[in-house]
Design a protein around this motif. Structure first.
Motif, PDB file in Angstrom:
ATOM      1  N   SER A   1     -31.188  19.671  47.645  1.00  0.00           N
ATOM      2  CA  SER A   1     -31.767  18.509  46.964  1.00  0.00           C
ATOM      3  C   SER A   1     -32.427  17.574  47.968  1.00  0.00           C
ATOM      4  O   SER A   1     -33.483  16.994  47.688  1.00  0.00           O
ATOM      5  N   THR A   2     -31.807  17.409  49.125  1.00  0.00           N
ATOM      6  CA  THR A   2     -32.374  16.553  50.162  1.00  0.00           C
ATOM      7  C   THR A   2     -33.758  17.038  50.570  1.00  0.00           C
ATOM      8  O   THR A   2     -34.717  16.253  50.664  1.00  0.00           O
ATOM      9  N   ILE A   3     -33.874  18.331  50.790  1.00  0.00           N
ATOM     10  CA  ILE A   3     -35.160  18.896  51.225  1.00  0.00           C
ATOM     11  C   ILE A   3     -36.212  18.770  50.130  1.00  0.00           C
ATOM     12  O   ILE A   3     -37.344  18.328  50.363  1.00  0.00           O
ATOM     13  N   ALA A   4     -35.830  19.156  48.896  1.00  0.00           N
ATOM     14  CA  ALA A   4     -36.793  19.142  47.797  1.00  0.00           C
ATOM     15  C   ALA A   4     -37.248  17.728  47.460  1.00  0.00           C
ATOM     16  O   ALA A   4     -38.438  17.485  47.222  1.00  0.00           O
ATOM     17  N   PHE A   5     -36.315  16.788  47.444  1.00  0.00           N
ATOM     18  CA  PHE A   5     -36.659  15.420  47.068  1.00  0.00           C
ATOM     19  C   PHE A   5     -37.466  14.732  48.172  1.00  0.00           C
ATOM     20  O   PHE A   5     -38.377  13.960  47.895  1.00  0.00           O
ATOM     21  N   TRP A   6     -37.130  15.010  49.418  1.00  0.00           N
ATOM     22  CA  TRP A   6     -37.872  14.448  50.551  1.00  0.00           C
ATOM     23  C   TRP A   6     -39.283  15.007  50.619  1.00  0.00           C
ATOM     24  O   TRP A   6     -40.258  14.285  50.825  1.00  0.00           O
ATOM     25  N   ALA A   7     -39.401  16.322  50.417  1.00  0.00           N
ATOM     26  CA  ALA A   7     -40.696  16.982  50.572  1.00  0.00           C
ATOM     27  C   ALA A   7     -41.661  16.638  49.445  1.00  0.00           C
ATOM     28  O   ALA A   7     -42.855  16.399  49.684  1.00  0.00           O
ATOM     29  N   ILE A   8     -41.161  16.588  48.217  1.00  0.00           N
ATOM     30  CA  ILE A   8     -42.085  16.431  47.085  1.00  0.00           C
ATOM     31  C   ILE A   8     -41.555  15.535  45.978  1.00  0.00           C
ATOM     32  O   ILE A   8     -42.296  14.766  45.381  1.00  0.00           O
TER      33      ILE A   8
ATOM     34  N   PHE B   1     -25.870  33.660  43.226  1.00  0.00           N
ATOM     35  CA  PHE B   1     -25.912  32.503  44.111  1.00  0.00           C
ATOM     36  C   PHE B   1     -27.346  32.113  44.448  1.00  0.00           C
ATOM     37  O   PHE B   1     -27.728  30.942  44.362  1.00  0.00           O
ATOM     38  N   VAL B   2     -28.175  33.074  44.789  1.00  0.00           N
ATOM     39  CA  VAL B   2     -29.544  32.781  45.224  1.00  0.00           C
ATOM     40  C   VAL B   2     -30.367  32.192  44.085  1.00  0.00           C
ATOM     41  O   VAL B   2     -31.212  31.314  44.299  1.00  0.00           O
ATOM     42  N   ASP B   3     -30.135  32.652  42.854  1.00  0.00           N
ATOM     43  CA  ASP B   3     -30.894  32.126  41.719  1.00  0.00           C
ATOM     44  C   ASP B   3     -30.557  30.665  41.453  1.00  0.00           C
ATOM     45  O   ASP B   3     -31.432  29.868  41.100  1.00  0.00           O
ATOM     46  N   PHE B   4     -29.287  30.319  41.600  1.00  0.00           N
ATOM     47  CA  PHE B   4     -28.903  28.919  41.428  1.00  0.00           C
ATOM     48  C   PHE B   4     -29.583  28.040  42.472  1.00  0.00           C
ATOM     49  O   PHE B   4     -30.030  26.933  42.169  1.00  0.00           O
ATOM     50  N   LEU B   5     -29.682  28.540  43.690  1.00  0.00           N
ATOM     51  CA  LEU B   5     -30.330  27.768  44.753  1.00  0.00           C
ATOM     52  C   LEU B   5     -31.803  27.543  44.440  1.00  0.00           C
ATOM     53  O   LEU B   5     -32.317  26.421  44.586  1.00  0.00           O
ATOM     54  N   VAL B   6     -32.493  28.576  43.996  1.00  0.00           N
ATOM     55  CA  VAL B   6     -33.920  28.452  43.682  1.00  0.00           C
ATOM     56  C   VAL B   6     -34.114  27.496  42.509  1.00  0.00           C
ATOM     57  O   VAL B   6     -35.012  26.645  42.528  1.00  0.00           O
ATOM     58  N   PHE B   7     -33.275  27.629  41.488  1.00  0.00           N
ATOM     59  CA  PHE B   7     -33.404  26.747  40.333  1.00  0.00           C
ATOM     60  C   PHE B   7     -33.184  25.288  40.741  1.00  0.00           C
ATOM     61  O   PHE B   7     -33.889  24.389  40.257  1.00  0.00           O
ATOM     62  N   SER B   8     -32.231  25.034  41.600  1.00  0.00           N
ATOM     63  CA  SER B   8     -31.957  23.669  42.052  1.00  0.00           C
ATOM     64  C   SER B   8     -33.169  23.067  42.749  1.00  0.00           C
ATOM     65  O   SER B   8     -33.506  21.890  42.554  1.00  0.00           O
ATOM     66  N   LEU B   9     -33.840  23.868  43.581  1.00  0.00           N
ATOM     67  CA  LEU B   9     -35.055  23.399  44.246  1.00  0.00           C
ATOM     68  C   LEU B   9     -36.137  23.029  43.238  1.00  0.00           C
ATOM     69  O   LEU B   9     -36.804  22.002  43.361  1.00  0.00           O
ATOM     70  N   LEU B  10     -36.298  23.859  42.210  1.00  0.00           N
ATOM     71  CA  LEU B  10     -37.322  23.604  41.201  1.00  0.00           C
ATOM     72  C   LEU B  10     -36.972  22.386  40.359  1.00  0.00           C
ATOM     73  O   LEU B  10     -37.848  21.575  40.017  1.00  0.00           O
ATOM     74  N   LEU B  11     -35.702  22.228  40.015  1.00  0.00           N
ATOM     75  CA  LEU B  11     -35.285  21.090  39.201  1.00  0.00           C
ATOM     76  C   LEU B  11     -35.490  19.774  39.941  1.00  0.00           C
ATOM     77  O   LEU B  11     -36.101  18.835  39.413  1.00  0.00           O
ATOM     78  N   VAL B  12     -34.994  19.706  41.176  1.00  0.00           N
ATOM     79  CA  VAL B  12     -35.061  18.449  41.935  1.00  0.00           C
ATOM     80  C   VAL B  12     -36.465  18.180  42.462  1.00  0.00           C
ATOM     81  O   VAL B  12     -36.870  17.026  42.594  1.00  0.00           O
ATOM     82  N   GLY B  13     -37.207  19.228  42.745  1.00  0.00           N
ATOM     83  CA  GLY B  13     -38.540  19.045  43.301  1.00  0.00           C
ATOM     84  C   GLY B  13     -39.622  18.804  42.273  1.00  0.00           C
ATOM     85  O   GLY B  13     -40.631  18.158  42.575  1.00  0.00           O
ATOM     86  N   ILE B  14     -39.438  19.286  41.034  1.00  0.00           N
ATOM     87  CA  ILE B  14     -40.518  19.210  40.045  1.00  0.00           C
ATOM     88  C   ILE B  14     -40.084  18.555  38.732  1.00  0.00           C
ATOM     89  O   ILE B  14     -40.590  17.493  38.351  1.00  0.00           O
TER      90      ILE B  14
END
Length: 504
Positions: A108-115, A191-204
């Motif tokens: 979440s830190t990376i996604a929210f900071w980046a975009i 596990f990997v799918d949850f990580l990708v979904f989290s990036l999409l949720l927090v980033g977009i």
């Protein structure tokens, strides 16, 4: 005899006694010291303008300290989610649940900071921020406020703290939304799918709907109010969790052939209870911290309403579960308390303690029936996250339109139906909740279906039966401890434990 001029030193030597002569330089020295002291004292005395500037800097420091401490409390809620979700799931999946809750904040830190932060808070149109702000760049002169602010994050110009404090406080909220999803999809997602979904949720997805409300978007202009995030954070996380649980399908053994649910008991209610207490504590950063200023009256009042709703939610859920289910189920006690906290998050600044109690009571009753409702729909939610965050996030948002008391407790607050505001505010709250839900459902469904069709989102049947700790991580949470069993153990265990075994 020649006359001696009185100005000469010889005249003073003859006319004055030795003691008088000694007093003259001492007196001169005293006069000089007094004069110097007067100058030294007068120089540091600040002008009124300087005093005002010092007071302004002191306020910025105090506000920043409060915002950061509150953010740290919200960050610590990650520990609460870890304990709660791991405790309410089965032993064989504890490592997986802990790993998801730990890494989700890093992602979440990376996604929210980046975009994400830029999309949510930079200047833009009613739908999304378009002025940049990616990687926390762009013009900004925080902590200037109001008309003095010059930068691309005008939606946050009401709080007089540095940009870094604004970002960090909003980051911990974004991370909370992603963490909500973790519990609802536990025990069967890759596990990997949850990580990708989290990036999409927090980033977009989360930043877009957040912009509508907190970023100066179309709902904010319409008059939609959500003080600390019943909709922005909790309902959004709940809607995303609902779609994830529905698309994933239920855990093996959760439902019988006739559709009735089996109990798959939690493996450690001790740490689940500890997690609940940590979340309760963290909420005193979540709600009072949303003042984003060291306002003593507002902070104290919000803490009061927050705690009141939690207490009444806990008690109402206990009584309801005792009446409906026959026993005061601890999981219902926990979720009733959390339901009260979620529901009061939107109106906490605008209501009195009596209204907070009513909101908590409704939440506590609703949580018991919501869990059963989703079970009948075969939406398998191991920790009750959908019932807690979606149902009560929606209820709490509507509660603003019912119980808000205008300026009585928070300057510029809305006026609800029961305080003479008519039905208009309630309608705006309902419309905002539905539109945010509709967008989140659509975006989450797209994300989940893309992941399902490309990577596959569910572990294999063998991995699910063995446990995700071994299948996904190659380790156990309780190495050397007795594990859950199958087969003949059901002959000597109560029905709830037999239900758990049938899912193994």
């Amino acid at each position: 005899m020649k006359a001696i001029p009185w100005r000469s030193l010889e005249w003073y030597a003859r006319k004055l006694s030795p003691s008088a002569q000694a007093c003259i330089p001492i007196a001169l020295l005293i006069v000089l010291i007094w004069g110097y002291a007067a100058i030294a004292i007068s120089e540091p005395v600040p002008k009124l303008k300087d005093v005002a500037e010092m007071a302004k800097e002191l306020k910025v420091g105090m506000d920043t300290m409060w915002v950061m401490v509150a953010a740290f409390l919200v960050f610590f809620m990650n520990a609460g989610f870890c304990m709660l979700e791991a405790g309410m799931c089965r032993q064989k999946n504890a490592v997986n649940v802990l790993a998801k809750n730990l890494i989700v904040f890093a992602l979440s830190t990376i996604a929210f900071w980046a975009i994400g932060f830029g999309l949510m808070f930079s200047n833009g149109n009613g739908f999304i921020g378009v002025s940049g702000g990616f990687f926390l760049t762009g013009a900004d002169n925080s902590p200037a406020t109001g008309d003095d602010y010059q930068g691309i994050f005008s939606a946050l110009n009401w709080t007089g703290v540095p940009l870094g404090a604004k970002f960090f406080f909003q980051l911990v909220f974004a991370g909370t939304a992603a963490t909500i999803v973790s519990g609802a999809v536990a025990e069967r997602i890759k596990f990997v799918d949850f990580l990708v979904f989290s990036l999409l949720l927090v980033g977009i997805s989360y930043p877009i709907t957040g912009h509508w409300i907190w970023g100066g978007g179309w709902l904010a202009k319409m008059g939609f109010w959500d003080f600390a995030g019943s909709t922005v954070v909790h309902a959004v996380g709940g809607w995303a969790a609902l779609m994830g649980a529905a698309i994933l399908g239920p855990r093996i053994g959760k439902y019988r052939a006739d559709g009735t649910p089996n109990a798959l008991p939690a493996h450690n209610m001790s740490i689940a209870t500890l997690g609940c207490l940590i979340l309760w504590l963290g909420w005193f950063g979540f709600n009072p911290g949303s003042t984003m200023a060291a306002d003593p009256n507002a902070i104290a009042h919000i803490a009061l309403t927050t705690n009141t709703a939690a207490a009444f939610g806990c008690i109402a859920a206990t009584i309801t579960a005792w009446t409906v289910l026959g026993k005061p189920d601890l999981s219902m006690v926990i979720n009733g308390l959390l339901a009260g906290l979620v529901a009061v998050t939107a109106p906490c600044a605008y209501i009195n303690a009596v209204s907070a109690a009513v909101i908590g009571i409704v939440s506590g009753v609703a949580i018991v029936f919501a869990v059963g409702f989703f079970d009948r729909l075969k939406i398998d939610d191991p920790v009750g996250a959908i019932s807690v965050h979606l149902v009560n996030g929606f209820w709490g948002t509507l509660a603003v339109g019912l119980f808000a008391a205008g300026d009585q407790f928070y300057k510029g607050g809305p006026v609800g139906l029961f305080y003479g505001g008519g039905i208009n505010q309630l309608w705006i709250q309902f419309l905002g909740s539905i539109t945010v839900g509709g967008f989140t459902v659509a975006a989450s469904a797209i994300f989940w279906f893309i992941l399902k069709s490309t990577m596959g989102i569910r572990v294999t049947k063998e991995e699910e039966i063995l446990g995700l700790d071994i299948g996904e991580h190659g380790m156990e949470a309780y190495a050397g401890f007795v594990k859950e069993s199958t087969g003949t153990i059901g002959d000597v265990m109560p029905s709830s434990s037999m239900a758990s075994s049938s899912g193994e």
